[in-house]
Design a protein around this motif. Structure first.
Motif, PDB file in Angstrom:
ATOM      1  N   TYR A 237       0.828  -1.204   0.000  1.00  0.00           N
ATOM      2  CA  TYR A 237       0.000   0.000   0.000  1.00  0.00           C
ATOM      3  C   TYR A 237       0.867   1.261   0.000  1.00  0.00           C
ATOM      4  O   TYR A 237       0.503   2.269  -0.613  1.00  0.00           O
ATOM      5  N   GLN A 238       1.996   1.195   0.683  1.00  0.00           N
ATOM      6  CA  GLN A 238       2.908   2.343   0.665  1.00  0.00           C
ATOM      7  C   GLN A 238       3.412   2.600  -0.758  1.00  0.00           C
ATOM      8  O   GLN A 238       3.506   3.742  -1.197  1.00  0.00           O
ATOM      9  N   PHE A 241       0.674   4.084  -2.949  1.00  0.00           N
ATOM     10  CA  PHE A 241       0.475   5.499  -2.612  1.00  0.00           C
ATOM     11  C   PHE A 241       1.199   6.407  -3.607  1.00  0.00           C
ATOM     12  O   PHE A 241       0.692   7.474  -3.990  1.00  0.00           O
ATOM     13  N   ARG A 249      -4.763   8.391  -1.985  1.00  0.00           N
ATOM     14  CA  ARG A 249      -3.370   8.346  -1.510  1.00  0.00           C
ATOM     15  C   ARG A 249      -3.318   8.226   0.010  1.00  0.00           C
ATOM     16  O   ARG A 249      -2.609   7.379   0.561  1.00  0.00           O
ATOM     17  N   SER A 250      -4.088   9.075   0.680  1.00  0.00           N
ATOM     18  CA  SER A 250      -4.075   9.045   2.151  1.00  0.00           C
ATOM     19  C   SER A 250      -4.651   7.730   2.677  1.00  0.00           C
ATOM     20  O   SER A 250      -4.210   7.215   3.709  1.00  0.00           O
ATOM     21  N   ASP A 252      -4.341   4.802   1.179  1.00  0.00           N
ATOM     22  CA  ASP A 252      -3.276   3.809   1.020  1.00  0.00           C
ATOM     23  C   ASP A 252      -2.251   3.905   2.140  1.00  0.00           C
ATOM     24  O   ASP A 252      -1.793   2.898   2.688  1.00  0.00           O
ATOM     25  N   LEU A 253      -1.898   5.140   2.491  1.00  0.00           N
ATOM     26  CA  LEU A 253      -0.877   5.325   3.527  1.00  0.00           C
ATOM     27  C   LEU A 253      -1.398   4.897   4.893  1.00  0.00           C
ATOM     28  O   LEU A 253      -0.666   4.313   5.701  1.00  0.00           O
ATOM     29  N   ARG A 254      -2.679   5.154   5.135  1.00  0.00           N
ATOM     30  CA  ARG A 254      -3.281   4.740   6.400  1.00  0.00           C
ATOM     31  C   ARG A 254      -3.312   3.215   6.504  1.00  0.00           C
ATOM     32  O   ARG A 254      -3.029   2.640   7.551  1.00  0.00           O
ATOM     33  N   ASN A 257       0.206   1.837   7.199  1.00  0.00           N
ATOM     34  CA  ASN A 257       0.569   1.991   8.608  1.00  0.00           C
ATOM     35  C   ASN A 257      -0.181   1.008   9.494  1.00  0.00           C
ATOM     36  O   ASN A 257       0.366   0.483  10.471  1.00  0.00           O
ATOM     37  N   PRO A 266       5.140   6.557   6.341  1.00  0.00           N
ATOM     38  CA  PRO A 266       3.869   7.199   6.719  1.00  0.00           C
ATOM     39  C   PRO A 266       4.027   8.244   7.818  1.00  0.00           C
ATOM     40  O   PRO A 266       3.359   9.286   7.783  1.00  0.00           O
ATOM     41  N   TYR A 269       5.780  11.317   6.176  1.00  0.00           N
ATOM     42  CA  TYR A 269       4.864  12.020   5.282  1.00  0.00           C
ATOM     43  C   TYR A 269       3.828  12.805   6.100  1.00  0.00           C
ATOM     44  O   TYR A 269       3.543  13.976   5.808  1.00  0.00           O
TER      45      TYR A 269
END
Length: 677
Positions: A237-238, A241, A249-250, A252-254, A257, A266, A269
């Motif tokens: 997922y990172q 992103f 995008r957010s 994916d980053l969530r 993490n 994460p 960023y």
């Protein structure tokens, strides 16, 4: 043909009269120790030419035994390669490899490894392998991803590859280096070749190189297919992103993490986003989360810039000094400014500390379990006294505590090299041997040091190694004597506090709780804060859980790095309190494995088997741990899932082939498999 003649003319054999005399002596005595190395080298060449295997073996062994330094190694290895002398080449390689990565900067060393001809010579001498070149290329990549030496070593790695997996790995590594060198077309070809050979991770390289060539949707599609085809992992997922757009995008980053809280990107960023909104304090809090359990130069640099934005120059200096302890040549601001130069600039804006101030600051930070702050103070002290081996040794202890083994070993070797006395150098040599698994040799170094000079560190080293080697009652009594002797020797409160803490732990193991409590209290009197944990253990063994809980609460209040304290306090409260403490421990340091094992065990007790397995699986995805693999294997066995249990046992035994409980479980699973078949 000549060896079959009655008389042989040696005038054209390239051997001197002195060499011929030595040949005659060797033929009678079978000894070489009366000859100079130059003569033995002549004999080696002579023996190799005329197929005198006994003489060649003797010369090979003798020359291998006299290689003691790098200069000797670089001279003699050429002779060894020329004469295909296995032992001599091996002895020289051992010294060269021991000096990595610095030895790779030596043109003579690069000549030994980097060309195709050199690889062929090593192969003829019996010292060329895929594993050797994989090791060398890894070291070179860590030192410089883009150097010519790294590229050449990876080319040789590719030449050594014979198995399909070896070829795939070599192509993947080469792709990574070419990507870093911005040779995207060539990198793409390498990654595709590796992926075609079954190296799934290389698909990420294919995606990244396409992205770099402006093909964002293609890159997105590749990562999306990976997420669909395989069990999703945080880094997937990172990676996606990077190729996603908008609010996705957010998300994916969530998700990255959530699946892998050990990923640093994460946090970085999120911190940068907060800083862009001028929420600098919140940005620092965000980056603090990752630095609480995973110290890295890039995160320290980012936090330093945030502190500079707040004009908190002391905190910025602390982070940069700690960063330079990890990587002394670190270039900041995208490689535009040397870290030590920024230290000089910032020093002008803070109060100057003298030697006495530095010791007071170190004492305070060490006592409050502020490891990054302690590193920064020691860095400052070393600027004034760069050869102080005692400080370098302290530095190595802190780095080990922060899980920075490579930097810790570098500091320990510097301490050894800068020791002004033999007894002190022996102590550091002993620690190096202990840290690399040579316990008996470490004990010998400690004993030799004590025979020269009775010192705190020598007694402490011997006690520490002995306690880790044997736990029988006789050995424990000897460890107590050694620690008591250490405490009689001059040292500072920081080290004596550690010795008292260790002594208390040994008394607990011996069942002498009153003496243990006294040791811990004495340690606390000189501000060894970690002694609260030992004292809590004593209270618990005396059936006073409330006092134990309160003692751990004191440690939590005092220590800046207190995830382990929350974890330990969980043992002294009820189930709800334990769950709360373990939840906090995981939040502060998601890499700690005990909370996952505890929660999984509770779920298993409640007959929620699938949830118990999932709790462990969630952690194993980003922290491959022997105990968690063993526990999940045991859960699978209890659930009748013998195939999964066998798989987890095999994975655990890859980490420790001698782990008794896992071996027993593995044999049971094998027996069940035979019964079923």
């Amino acid at each position: 043909m000549e060896s079959g003649r009655e008389k042989i003319n040696f005038s054209q054999a390239g051997i001197s009269v002195r060499g011929m005399r030595a040949t005659e002596v060797f033929s009678r005595t079978r000894r070489l120790d009366s000859f100079s190395p130059t003569v033995v080298l002549e004999l080696l060449g002579f023996a190799n030419r005329f197929c005198c295997e006994e003489m060649k073996s003797a010369c090979d062994a003798y020359l291998a035994s006299i290689v003691t330094n790098m200069d000797d190694a670089l001279i003699l290895i050429d002779y060894g390669l020329e004469e295909t002398s296995n032992l001599l080449v091996g002895s020289c390689l051992q010294l060269v490899l021991r000096e990595l990565p610095s030895s790779l900067h030596n043109p003579k060393v690069r000549k030994i490894f980097c060309s195709s001809e050199a690889r062929e010579k090593l192969e003829m001498a019996g010292h060329c392998s895929f594993l050797l070149y994989y090791f060398l290329s890894q070291v070179a990549m860590e030192d410089s991803m883009t150097s010519a030496a790294t590229m050449l070593l990876l080319e040789r790695l590719k030449e050594c590859a014979t198995e399909k997996w070896q070829k795939a790995l070599a192509m993947h590594q080469l792709g990574c280096v070419l990507l870093e060198r911005r040779e995207y077309k060539e990198a793409h070809a390498c990654f595709e070749a590796a992926a075609d050979s079954g190296h799934v991770y290389s698909m990420v390289g294919v995606a990244r190189t396409r992205y770099k060539q402006g093909k964002m949707f293609s890159a997105y599609s590749i990562i999306n297919s990976l997420i669909s085809e395989y069990k999703p992992i945080g880094w997937m997922y990172q990676e996606r992103f990077l190729y996603n757009v908008g609010t996705k995008r957010s998300l994916d980053l969530r998700k990255a993490n959530e699946l892998d809280p050990s990923l640093s990107f994460p946090y970085k960023y999120g911190a940068v986003l907060l800083a862009e909104e001028n929420q600098i304090v919140a940005a620092i809090s965000e980056i603090d989360k990752i630095l609480g359990f995973k110290v890295s130069p890039d995160c320290l640099e980012l936090r330093a810039w945030f502190f500079i934005a707040l004009e908190d120059y002391e905190s910025a200096l602390r982070d940069i000094r700690a960063l330079l302890t990890l990587e002394p040549n670190y270039m900041m601001f995208h490689g535009r400014i040397r870290g030590d130069h920024l230290v000089e600039l910032l020093t002008q804006h803070v109060q100057h500390w003298g030697p006495g101030d530095c010791w007071m600051q170190l004492y305070d930070r060490w006592s409050s379990v502020d490891d990054i702050g302690s590193l920064a103070v020691i860095y400052q002290m070393l600027l004034n006294d760069p050869g102080k081996s005692l400080l370098l040794f302290r530095q190595s202890l802190l780095l080990l505590r922060l899980n920075c083994q490579k930097a810790a070993m570098r500091s320990l070797r510097l301490a050894q090299n800068n020791a002004i006395s033999k007894y002190e150098r022996l102590i550091y040599e002993g620690w190096i041997l202990y840290d690399t698994g040579y316990r008996e040799e470490a004990l010998s170094k400690a004993e030799l040091s004590i025979s020269i000079q009775r010192s705190f560190e020598a007694f402490f080293l011997k006690a520490y190694v002995l306690a880790d080697t044997s736990l029988d009652s006789e050995s424990l009594s000897h460890v107590i004597e050694l620690l008591e002797e250490a405490l009689k020797c001059p040292s500072d409160g920081l080290r004596k506090g550690q010795a008292l803490n260790n002594l208390g732990s040994i008394y607990v193991d011996c069942g002498d709780l009153d003496l243990a409590a006294q040791c811990y209290m004495n340690a606390l009197d000189i501000k060894h804060t970690r002694a609260h944990q030992g004292l809590a253990r004593v209270y618990h063994l005396k059936s006073s859980r409330k006092d134990a809980y309160n003692e751990m609460t004191k440690l939590i209040e005092k220590a800046q790095n207190n995830a382990s304290a929350y974890e330990k306090r969980s043992e002294y409260g009820d189930r709800d309190m334990a769950n709360a403490d373990l939840g906090m421990a995981t939040e502060l340091d998601p890499l700690r494995t005990y909370p996952y094992r505890y929660r999984a065990a509770v779920l298993m007790d409640d007959q929620r088997e699938n949830e118990a397995v999932e709790e462990l699986t969630k952690a194993i995805a980003f922290k491959l741990d022997l105990q968690m693999l063993h526990l999940r294997a045991a859960f699978h066995e209890a659930m009748g899932n013998f195939v999964s249990a066998l798989r987890d046992c095999e994975a655990a035994l890859c980490l420790d082939p001698n782990h008794k409980d896992t071996l027993d479980l593995y044999r049971r699973m094998q027996d069940r498999g035979m019964d079923q078949s």
